[in-house]
Write a protein that holds these residues in place. Structure first.
Motif, PDB file in Angstrom:
ATOM      1  N   LEU A  17       2.474  -2.331   3.179  1.00 44.09           N
ATOM      2  CA  LEU A  17       2.940  -1.271   4.095  1.00 44.09           C
ATOM      3  C   LEU A  17       1.934  -0.284   4.651  1.00 44.09           C
ATOM      4  O   LEU A  17       2.062   0.224   5.563  1.00 44.09           O
ATOM      5  N   ILE A  18       0.752  -0.204   4.001  1.00 47.46           N
ATOM      6  CA  ILE A  18      -0.202   0.682   4.342  1.00 47.46           C
ATOM      7  C   ILE A  18      -0.858   0.175   5.630  1.00 47.46           C
ATOM      8  O   ILE A  18      -1.035   0.900   6.578  1.00 47.46           O
ATOM      9  N   SER A  36       3.477  -1.660  -1.557  1.00 49.88           N
ATOM     10  CA  SER A  36       2.625  -0.313  -0.799  1.00 49.88           C
ATOM     11  C   SER A  36       1.269  -0.701  -0.365  1.00 49.88           C
ATOM     12  O   SER A  36       0.905  -0.284   0.939  1.00 49.88           O
ATOM     13  N   LYS A  37       0.559  -1.914  -0.899  1.00 50.25           N
ATOM     14  CA  LYS A  37      -0.717  -2.455  -0.032  1.00 50.25           C
ATOM     15  C   LYS A  37      -0.369  -3.084   1.191  1.00 50.25           C
ATOM     16  O   LYS A  37      -1.016  -2.797   2.096  1.00 50.25           O
ATOM     17  N   VAL A  48       5.852  -3.326  -6.680  1.00 53.68           N
ATOM     18  CA  VAL A  48       5.754  -2.026  -5.911  1.00 53.68           C
ATOM     19  C   VAL A  48       4.225  -1.993  -5.466  1.00 53.68           C
ATOM     20  O   VAL A  48       3.822  -1.511  -4.239  1.00 53.68           O
ATOM     21  N   TYR A  49       3.409  -2.291  -6.318  1.00 54.98           N
ATOM     22  CA  TYR A  49       1.775  -2.104  -5.885  1.00 54.98           C
ATOM     23  C   TYR A  49       1.659  -3.391  -4.582  1.00 54.98           C
ATOM     24  O   TYR A  49       1.075  -2.839  -3.754  1.00 54.98           O
ATOM     25  N   ARG A  72      12.392   3.678  -5.538  1.00 53.55           N
ATOM     26  CA  ARG A  72      10.807   4.084  -4.788  1.00 53.55           C
ATOM     27  C   ARG A  72      10.931   4.206  -3.500  1.00 53.55           C
ATOM     28  O   ARG A  72      11.441   3.668  -2.817  1.00 53.55           O
ATOM     29  N   LYS A  73       9.988   5.313  -3.079  1.00 56.45           N
ATOM     30  CA  LYS A  73       9.822   5.707  -1.497  1.00 56.45           C
ATOM     31  C   LYS A  73       8.387   5.252  -1.270  1.00 56.45           C
ATOM     32  O   LYS A  73       7.320   5.540  -1.840  1.00 56.45           O
ATOM     33  N   PHE A  74       8.571   4.695  -0.005  1.00 60.26           N
ATOM     34  CA  PHE A  74       6.982   4.296   0.551  1.00 60.26           C
ATOM     35  C   PHE A  74       6.981   4.757   2.129  1.00 60.26           C
ATOM     36  O   PHE A  74       7.945   4.816   2.738  1.00 60.26           O
TER      37      PHE A  74
END
Length: 126
Positions: free
Chosen positions: A47-48, A44-45, A40-41, A118-120
């Motif tokens: 997708l930013i 998310s990094k 997840v970490y 989890r939502k991103f």
């Protein structure tokens, strides 16, 4: 008498180890939970900084960044990079990706039966 004391110390050590090992398998820091949080970490990094995002199937997501087009896909019991061989997350029973209104949602069910969603937010859409 000394042998009895050694036996009692060994029995206590065995019980302590058994309790610790049981918590390791089912506690908050179990191996699958740590792998999931690392996945997840990392996602998310990435997708930013995504500029374009698309979901080609329920099991494949593609996004572009400074490094080019990157993708993840669910293959069997693993989540891997598109074109890659090393799993990002493994030991899965089911994984599905959904995308709508700049929200990318992952649903992952582990072989143990636990499920994580989890939502991103994919912010940099052009």
């Amino acid at each position: 008498m000394l042998q009895l004391m050694i036996l009692m110390m060994f029995a206590q050590f065995f019980l302590l180890f058994y309790v610790w090992y049981g918590h390791k398998k089912s506690g908050i820091f179990s191996e699958s939970e740590l792998q999931y949080e690392m996945f997840v970490y990392q996602l998310s990094k990435e997708l930013i900084h995504a500029r374009e995002f698309s979901l080609s199937e329920k099991y494949t997501a593609l996004y572009s960044s400074n490094r080019g087009i990157i993708g993840i896909k669910s293959v069997g019991s693993d989540i891997r990079r598109v074109g890659g061989y090393q799993p990002l997350l493994f030991g899965l029973q089911y994984a599905e990706f959904e995308y709508a209104d700049s929200i990318f949602e992952t649903t992952i069910t582990f072989k143990s039966g636990s499920e994580r969603r989890r939502k991103f937010i994919v912010p940099n859409q052009e």
